[in-house]
Design an enzyme around this catalytic site. Structure first.
Site, PDB file in Angstrom:
ATOM      1  N   ASP B  53       0.763  -1.376   0.201  1.00  0.00           N
ATOM      2  CA  ASP B  53      -0.013  -0.105  -0.211  1.00  0.00           C
ATOM      3  C   ASP B  53       0.857   1.182   0.015  1.00  0.00           C
ATOM      4  O   ASP B  53       1.957   1.353   0.108  1.00  0.00           O
ATOM      5  CB  ASP B  53      -0.840  -0.047   1.462  1.00  0.00           C
ATOM      6  CG  ASP B  53      -2.074   0.367   1.272  1.00  0.00           C
ATOM      7  OD1 ASP B  53      -2.454   1.190  -0.053  1.00  0.00           O
ATOM      8  OD2 ASP B  53      -3.037   0.548   2.174  1.00  0.00           O
ATOM      9  N   TYR B 111       5.059  -9.800   7.432  1.00  0.00           N
ATOM     10  CA  TYR B 111       5.016  -8.291   7.476  1.00  0.00           C
ATOM     11  C   TYR B 111       5.601  -8.071   8.778  1.00  0.00           C
ATOM     12  O   TYR B 111       5.171  -8.645   9.721  1.00  0.00           O
ATOM     13  CB  TYR B 111       3.512  -7.776   7.099  1.00  0.00           C
ATOM     14  CG  TYR B 111       3.258  -7.679   5.874  1.00  0.00           C
ATOM     15  CD1 TYR B 111       3.526  -6.272   5.188  1.00  0.00           C
ATOM     16  CD2 TYR B 111       2.568  -8.620   5.207  1.00  0.00           C
ATOM     17  CE1 TYR B 111       3.001  -6.275   3.900  1.00  0.00           C
ATOM     18  CE2 TYR B 111       2.359  -8.476   4.055  1.00  0.00           C
ATOM     19  CZ  TYR B 111       2.403  -7.222   3.360  1.00  0.00           C
ATOM     20  OH  TYR B 111       2.130  -7.068   1.856  1.00  0.00           O
TER      21      TYR B 111
END
Lengths: 244, 244
Positions: B53, B111
Site C-alpha cells: 500500500d 510483514y
C-alpha cells in the site's frame, strides 16, 4: 535559577550543525533555544557538549541550560518535544548542580561512523550512512586505525577553520565493527578538532579500499599537512556519547 | 526470453504503493518498469509478490520479469541500481525457471510493524515507525494476537476496496518482540487482504493501551463488520519476506 541537563538526539540531515549562527538560522542549538525562549518569554542560551558539523547526527548530545525554576523537569521535557521539529528529540531533562557545564565538564566523546558496505544501496539508510560498494579490507583498516590511538598532534586531520588552542588530542580507542552489512567505525577520545573524525574515517576507507598503504597514517600525522588526509561525508557520522 | 527474479528493498514513504497506476505514476512497480523499459527499449511489465500500500516499506519484495537474454544477471542488477531512485534498491537478480511467477508461487508472506514505544520521539525512525508514547501492555497484546492465529474470515479486518475472491486467510504466527525501545509485531500468513495487517495492528495497539478488551478481537472477527477494527498508519509497516 536552576541548571538543567538536556539529553538530545537528532537527525542532522537538514541542519547546518549544532552551533547557532544567527537569529533565524537552521541549527540544532537555534531550534532548541527558540523553543525554550518561547516557553519562558526570555532569551535563553544553551551550552552544548559538542559542536557537531552540518549534516552530522547525534544519538546522545548533552547540553545544559539555566532556567528559573517555574516548571518541573517533566513539564520542560514535554514542552520541548511538543514544539521541537520531529527530527530533534529530547530524551531526558534532569536538574543538575549549578556548576555543571556541558562543554567544560565533558571528559570524553564517542563518535560512530556508519558505512553501508554492500554492493547494493540501502534505501533506509541512504541519508544516514556512507555507501561504499566495494568490500573494505577490515584487517587493514583495523591495523591502520591503531596508528591513531594515543596522544598525537592531529593537525593533518583537522580543518584550517579549527580555532582550538592546541592540536594535540588523545584517542582512547577505535573499534571497527561489522553489523549486518554495516561497518561501524567507533572513535572515543578526549576531544576532536574540526572535521577530525571525518578526515580519519575518510583516510581509513582509502586504506580499506587499497588506495593507500596503512603505514601512511603515521607519515600523514607527522607531516602536519592538512592536504593529505581523506575526507568522509558528514551524513554517516553520529555523536554517540559524552562522558563526564 | 529468460525469466528473472528480482529481490527488492524500498523506503515506501514517498510512493503511492507497489502497483502501477498509470503512465506517469509514482509507484515502485512503475519506477522499476520504467528503468527496465529504458534498458531494453521495449515496454516491460514486472509481476510483484505483494501489492504493498501507499507509504508501506519493503525489506524483501520479490518480482519476476521476462527479458530477452542479452545481458547477464550482474549487468541487469547494476543497471537497475544505477538508474533507480535511491529509495529503491535491488538486492539480487537471479535467473529462474520460466514458470516462476512471483505472485502465484508466493506461499507465505511476513510483514513486520514497528512501533516506537518510548515517551520521546525517535528522530531517525519518525517516517519508518509509529510513535506510541504510552507503554503498551505486551502481555495483553500477545494474548489478543493469539485470536488471529489460524484460519479465519478476515472481512472485519479488511477494506471494502479488497477485490480478493475469498476473505478467509490463514495466519501462521504473530510474534510480539521488544527491541531497544521498539515493539515489533511480526505477522506471517498465506496471504493478506487489503489493509488487513494495518487493521490487525491498529486493534492490537488499542488493546495494549487498555482502550479495548482483548476478547473483542474474537467478536470483531465474528461480526464481519468493517467499521469496528482499529487502523495503524502505513509508515510503520514493512513487507519483510516472501516464502515460495
Amino acid at each position: 535559577m536552576n541548571n538543567y541537563k538536556l539529553t538530545i538526539q537528532y537527525d542532522g540531515a537538514r541542519y547546518k550543525g549544532w552551533q547557532r549562527l544567527g537569529d533565524t538560522d537552521n541549527t540544532i542549538q537555534g531550534k532548541i533555544e527558540n523553543v525554550l525562549s518561547e516557553m519562558t518569554g526570555k532569551t535563553i542560551e544553551i551550552i552544548g557538549s559538542s559542536r557537531t558539523d552540518a549534516g552530522v547526527h547525534a544519538l546522545e548530545q548533552v547540553a545544559n541550560v539555566k532556567l528559573a525554576g517555574e516548571m518541573t523537569e517533566s513539564e520542560i521535557h514535554q514542552y520541548l518535544n511538543r514544539y521541537l521539529p520531529q527530527d530533534i528529540s529530547v530524551t531526558a531533562v534532569t536538574a543538575v548542580h549549578e556548576r555543571f557545564h556541558a562543554r567544560f565538564n565533558a571528559k570524553e566523546k564517542t563518535y560512530v561512523y556508519k558505512i553501508w558496505n554492500e554492493s547494493y544501496p540501502n534505501p533506509f539508510m541512504r541519508k544516514h550512512s556512507l555507501h561504499v560498494a566495494e568490500k573494505l579490507d577490515l584487517a587493514k583498516v583495523r591495523e591502520a586505525a591503531s596508528y591513531f590511538v594515543g596522544e598525537h598532534d592531529f593537525t593533518a586531520f583537522s580543518n584550517a577553520k579549527s580555532k582550538k588552542k592546541t592540536t594535540v588530542r588523545h584517542i582512547d580507542t577505535i573499534q571497527i565493527e561489522e553489523d549486518a552489512g554495516f561497518v561501524n567505525i567507533r572513535v572515543r577520545g578526549n576531544g576532536f578538532l574540526y572535521n577530525m573524525v571525518r578526515k580519519m574515517v575518510g583516510t581509513l576507507i582509502q586504506v580499506g579500499l587499497g588506495e593507500r598503504k596503512l603505514e601512511e597514517i603515521q607519515s600523514i600525522l607527522e607531516s602536519k599537512d592538512r592536504s593529505l588526509a581523506g575526507f568522509a561525508d558528514a551524513h554517516g557520522l553520529y555523536l554517540e556519547k559524552i562522558g563526564f
